[in-house]
Design an enzyme around this catalytic site. Sequence first.
Site, short mmCIF file in Angstrom:
data_model
loop_
_atom_site.label_atom_id
_atom_site.label_comp_id
_atom_site.label_asym_id
_atom_site.label_seq_id
_atom_site.Cartn_x
_atom_site.Cartn_y
_atom_site.Cartn_z
N TYR B 290 38.59 44.00 40.15
CA TYR B 290 39.45 43.41 41.19
C TYR B 290 40.61 44.34 41.52
O TYR B 290 41.46 44.64 40.67
CB TYR B 290 39.99 42.07 40.69
CG TYR B 290 40.53 41.17 41.78
CD1 TYR B 290 39.71 40.23 42.38
CD2 TYR B 290 41.85 41.26 42.20
CE1 TYR B 290 40.21 39.38 43.38
CE2 TYR B 290 42.35 40.43 43.20
CZ TYR B 290 41.52 39.49 43.78
OH TYR B 290 42.00 38.66 44.76
N TYR B 340 38.45 43.03 51.97
CA TYR B 340 38.98 42.09 50.99
C TYR B 340 38.41 40.71 51.28
O TYR B 340 38.80 40.07 52.25
CB TYR B 340 40.50 42.11 51.10
CG TYR B 340 41.26 40.99 50.43
CD1 TYR B 340 41.61 41.09 49.09
CD2 TYR B 340 41.66 39.88 51.14
CE1 TYR B 340 42.34 40.08 48.48
CE2 TYR B 340 42.39 38.87 50.54
CZ TYR B 340 42.72 38.98 49.20
OH TYR B 340 43.45 37.98 48.62
#
Lengths: 142, 391
Positions: B290, B340
């Site tokens: 992440y 994203y």
Amino acid sequence: MSLAQRPRPEPDRDSAPWWEAVRRHELTVQRCDGCGTLRFPARTVCNRCRSRAYAWVPARGTGRVYSWVVNHQVFMRSMADEVPFPVLLVRLDDGAEQGDDLLMYGNLTGGDVAGLRPGLPVEAVFVDFDEETTLVQWRPAG
Amino acid sequence: MGTFRDRTAVAGVGYTPFSKDSGVSTLTLAVDAILAALDDAGLTVDDVDALATHRVGDSTPPWVVAPALGVPEVSWYLDQFGGGSVSHSVVGQAAMAVAAGVAETVVCYRAINARSEFRMGGTGRGPAPLFDTQYQAPYGYFAPPQQFAMFARAHMNAYGTTHEQLGRVAVGQRASAVRNPRALKRDPITLDDYLASRWIAEPLRLLDCCLETDGACAIVVTSRERARDLAHPPVLISGAAWGGGDSLFSGAGSGVDGTDFTVTEAARLAPRLYAMAGVGPGEVDVAEIYDCFTYSVLVQLEDYGFCAKGEGGPYIESGAILPGGELPVNTHGGFLSEGYVHGINHIAEAVAQLRGTAGDRQVPGAEVALSTAQPGYVLAGTSALILRSDP
């Protein structure tokens, strides 16, 4: 520094007494009646002994810089005239004997960003925003 | 623990295009990604009996998406509050539902107009009303780049981590994105470009920050047995872990490591995850970590055990996480360069790597992949998956 356009603090039922004390220029933390642990932010239950009995006690009003940022981006348009500004994360000296677990945020006031370093001693300053709101800020100690 | 290891699988993956302005609703994005994922799996809407997502007031829930698709009957759904930290728990909980027999075919999705409608950076809107907001927002502190900058600085203070080490994450991931046709950013960048990019919140620069993206991604989870009859070889869900519970204000004694904020919730979760999957970090062939900011990659390399605490910077400098390195990381370019979608596009990339369909960015022979969520600096807790190809 103009604070008028910032997000106002929104106290909850647990934190209202803390904000009222700040309004009187008093920095407080909770002390558990069960085990003596100090805590911040405000909650009604101790996460060590689960006691619900506590008192609001004066904090020393001193601490050490743990980390900081210097904000450049305008995340709220109403704060466009404030950038760049620093935000500090401070460890309160009151927590030093219990694992250094008492932390507060604040802006640097009366000091230079270039002088920031980890562990820098700071002291709390109360800045009255308007008729309703006071904020805790930090300046280099001494 | 471990009772659903390898019992479920990812059978399909679908995307919408990524953009700065989709021009459509999050419902439309969700539907498009789900239909693409079902098509990829060789399934239809009639096969779906469960939906799962997460959101922070920014997307369309399963009970709107299911009737919009015409799902015949929903036997289970998950509409989880939360951002990136819970992204991988959505797939983990879908696997748990399938393993428990509550559902047979779950579509997990995340659909956001994170640039054109709801910007995570807070630009143009106020801070979210969370427990700790009142102690932060009045100081002008509420946006994710500020929060990650605060802890990046703490890591720099503790271990001498440098701007250049963070920059190498951004430069390396861009090099991967060059090979990814889906990526929004495909122009190579250099370390000098990184160092010349403007400050957002010191010590983080523009090129430390992920893109804000409109788009959706969906993943079909079903049983291993059913997946074996579908369009692609199954990608097994070997390990799934989520949890946490500590935040900046938890108090000493209950934190992962006291109040050392250079250690994240991932450090506590990792042993559970590896135990469930029956592998260790040395067996991970590719990692999708992440990367809301460069620093979240660095700290998770430490907390998932690929290097020692404090050694994330030197580990990155060694080239280990680049294509061809010992642990290729964010082979799609990550949030920094692909786009994203809040976590789920990392899972989708891990699936492509394990299917061997990642094209020019394929890690040769990849059999085990780690995919991780926001490590818990914002909203306590994190989540992660270990996926593997069907032996």
